[in-house]
Design an enzyme around this catalytic site. Structure first.
Site, short mmCIF file in Angstrom:
data_model
loop_
_atom_site.label_atom_id
_atom_site.label_comp_id
_atom_site.label_asym_id
_atom_site.label_seq_id
_atom_site.Cartn_x
_atom_site.Cartn_y
_atom_site.Cartn_z
N PHE A 2 0.85 -1.19 0.00
CA PHE A 2 0.00 0.00 0.00
C PHE A 2 0.89 1.25 0.00
O PHE A 2 1.88 1.31 0.74
CB PHE A 2 -0.88 -0.04 1.25
CG PHE A 2 -1.97 0.99 1.27
CD1 PHE A 2 -3.14 0.80 0.55
CD2 PHE A 2 -1.84 2.15 2.02
CE1 PHE A 2 -4.16 1.74 0.58
CE2 PHE A 2 -2.86 3.10 2.05
CZ PHE A 2 -4.02 2.89 1.33
N ARG A 26 -13.06 -3.91 -7.22
CA ARG A 26 -12.74 -4.52 -5.93
C ARG A 26 -14.02 -4.68 -5.11
O ARG A 26 -14.75 -3.73 -4.91
CB ARG A 26 -11.74 -3.64 -5.19
CG ARG A 26 -11.18 -4.27 -3.94
CD ARG A 26 -10.10 -3.41 -3.35
NE ARG A 26 -10.65 -2.21 -2.72
CZ ARG A 26 -10.05 -1.56 -1.72
NH1 ARG A 26 -8.88 -1.97 -1.26
NH2 ARG A 26 -10.59 -0.48 -1.21
N ASP A 67 1.35 -5.04 8.58
CA ASP A 67 0.22 -4.12 8.45
C ASP A 67 -1.03 -4.98 8.25
O ASP A 67 -1.15 -5.70 7.25
CB ASP A 67 0.45 -3.18 7.25
CG ASP A 67 -0.64 -2.11 7.15
OD1 ASP A 67 -1.76 -2.35 7.62
OD2 ASP A 67 -0.36 -1.04 6.57
N TYR A 74 -11.12 1.77 10.70
CA TYR A 74 -12.33 2.13 9.94
C TYR A 74 -12.68 1.16 8.82
O TYR A 74 -13.64 1.37 8.12
CB TYR A 74 -12.22 3.55 9.38
CG TYR A 74 -10.97 3.83 8.57
CD1 TYR A 74 -10.85 3.40 7.26
CD2 TYR A 74 -9.91 4.55 9.11
CE1 TYR A 74 -9.71 3.66 6.52
CE2 TYR A 74 -8.77 4.82 8.39
CZ TYR A 74 -8.67 4.36 7.09
OH TYR A 74 -7.54 4.62 6.36
N LYS A 75 -11.89 0.11 8.65
CA LYS A 75 -12.22 -0.87 7.61
C LYS A 75 -13.12 -1.95 8.22
O LYS A 75 -14.24 -1.66 8.59
CB LYS A 75 -10.94 -1.41 6.99
CG LYS A 75 -10.25 -0.31 6.16
CD LYS A 75 -8.88 -0.71 5.65
CE LYS A 75 -8.31 0.45 4.83
NZ LYS A 75 -6.85 0.39 4.74
C1 LIG Z 1 -6.17 1.57 4.61
C2 LIG Z 1 -4.72 1.31 4.77
C3 LIG Z 1 -3.91 2.20 5.47
C4 LIG Z 1 -4.53 3.47 5.98
O1 LIG Z 1 -3.67 4.34 6.56
P1 LIG Z 1 -4.25 5.70 7.17
O2 LIG Z 1 -3.13 6.24 7.91
O3 LIG Z 1 -5.44 5.34 7.99
O4 LIG Z 1 -4.69 6.56 6.04
C5 LIG Z 1 -2.59 1.88 5.67
N1 LIG Z 1 -2.07 0.73 5.17
C6 LIG Z 1 -2.84 -0.14 4.47
C7 LIG Z 1 -2.24 -1.40 3.95
C8 LIG Z 1 -4.17 0.13 4.25
O5 LIG Z 1 -4.92 -0.71 3.55
#
Ligand SMILES: *Cc1c(COP(=O)(O)O)cnc(C)c1O
Length: 407
Positions: free
Chosen positions: A125, A366, A194, A219-220
């Site tokens: 990501f 997705r 992560d 939040y996911k």
């Molecule tokens: C959604 C996501 C993030 C989100 O990071 P934020 O700091 O909340 O914006 C980080 N890493 C991965 C792999 C994600 O899917």
């Protein structure tokens, strides 16, 4: 052939089916984007209202003690610990995933200061790659990003920390977390996972795998609301040695001594920085209630069944798309991705029909299949709409070709 009736029958027999009522899902919407923003749990508005009116409005500053605000990050962390195979006291809720990555990656580089490589994969990501770049630069280290298949070979004596996302955001491909953790340790490196696309949908056993560090998203699949605080994990064996860079007063051993010099708190608290967002934390905490009633094994079983249904229906009814996610359940998270050159416009057309998935570069449709609230008939309906959008060429309408800021 799989019929809609088959799917309705599976929903009726689904022991987790009753949990859908715990979420506000607008009528007519099939929500397949809980991996981007989880829906609103029905318990959240009342909890937030009570925190606003009673704890803040009436309790005022006394609520730091009386309403337990001070310990809220650790309390919520202990609830998440259960979902990721951590012990109480190893997880805390704070900051954003990006900030937590920075704190733990820097701490890892300090723990392995004789090594100068952060190993990750090119498809990670973006925020992980960006944060890794700046954390590494501050330590005279560098990021080595390789393709997934080259990770094992790249784990040599120069690697300080292996930084990986357990479930890939774009393809849904899932790493073998125990195997890669062991591989990193054999090379003398630490491992930082992560769990943004895992926590709440895919069982994770951090301690079983001997993982060192992890971060994850509120939040996911945890449904904590837009911008919900994230979490981080530090295995207890590292607590005393961990030296993180954002040394704010909430990580101090005696915050109210107001001492001029920093002294890290014992335990996970030393990873904290500043004052937690109490209203957002309350929303996340209320959202976590539903997880007290389910096991991750049951959630996973349903998630696999939903994903397999989507893959089977795509094979059967939508030959124009290619299944990008791994077909083997053990290599896939809780999402199914399909590729089509017109993916962006197709997603817009689906959203207009009430089927909310999302688009990821370069040509991916997705679909997140969150087992707490997605049903089998939802999957059938989503594919049925996809068939219609493709058959009618509906996606080619000009309004579906416009790009918004957020895809
Ligand atoms: C959604 C996501 C993030 C989100 O990071 P934020 O700091 O909340 O914006 C980080 N890493 C991965 C792999 C994600 O899917």
């Amino acid at each position: 052939m799989i019929t809609r009736e088959d799917c309705v029958a599976r929903d009726a027999a689904d022991p987790l089916g009753r949990l859908r009522a715990r979420f506000h899902l607008p009528p007519g919407v099939v929500y397949l984007d809980g991996n981007s923003l989880g829906p609103l749990p029905v318990s959240v508005p009342e909890r937030v209202r009570a925190v606003v009116h009673e704890e803040w409005g009436t309790g005022l500053v006394r609520s730091w003690n009386d309403a337990g605000w001070w310990d809220a990050p650790r309390r919520a962390g202990d609830r998440i610990a259960r979902l990721v195979g951590a012990h109480p006291g190893e997880v805390v809720v704070c900051d954003s995933t990006s900030v937590n990555l920075y704190k733990l990656l820097t701490a890892a580089l300090r723990l392995r200061s004789d090594r100068k490589i952060v190993l990750t994969e090119t498809g990670n990501f973006p925020t992980d790659l960006y944060i890794a770049g700046s954390a590494a630069a501050q330590h005279g280290a560098e990021v080595r990003a390789v393709d997934t298949g080259e990770l094992h070979g790249a784990l040599d004596g120069s690697v300080a920390v292996l930084l990986l996302t357990h479930v890939n955001y774009r393809t849904g491909e899932m790493h073998d977390l125990p195997e890669l953790s062991a591989s990193a340790h054999r090379a003398g490196a630490l491992v930082l996972w992560d769990l943004a696309h895992s926590t709440g949908a895919v069982p994770v056993d951090l301690n079983g795998a001997g993982a060192d560090l992890a971060v994850g998203c509120g939040y996911k699949y945890l449904n904590g609301g837009p911008g919900a605080p994230a979490f981080l994990f530090v295995a207890s064996r590292w607590h005393d040695a961990l030296d993180q860079p954002l040394t704010g007063w909430h990580g101090h051993a005696h915050p109210f001594a107001m001492a001029p010099r920093y002294e890290p708190a014992p335990g996970i608290s030393r990873t904290l920085t500043g004052t937690p967002p109490i209203l957002s934390l309350a929303a996340l905490d209320a959202a976590l209630d539903v997880f007290d009633e389910v096991t991750m094994a049951d959630l996973r079983a349903k998630s696999v069944a939903l994903c397999e249904l989507l893959v089977a229906l795509a094979d059967e009814r939508v030959p124009d798309v290619r299944v990008v996610s791994p077909r083997a359940a053990e290599r896939r998270g809780s999402q199914v991705c399909l590729a089509h050159p017109e993916a962006h416009a197709i997603i817009q057309a689906l959203v207009a029909r009430g089927v909310i998935g999302d688009y990821r570069e370069p040509e991916i449709l997705r679909f997140g299949l969150a087992p707490l609230f997605v049903g089998f008939a939802d999957v059938w309906d989503a594919v049925d709409h996809l068939v219609a959008v493709l058959a009618t060429g509906e996606w080619s309408r000009p309004e579906f070709r416009r790009r918004s800021t957020v895809t």
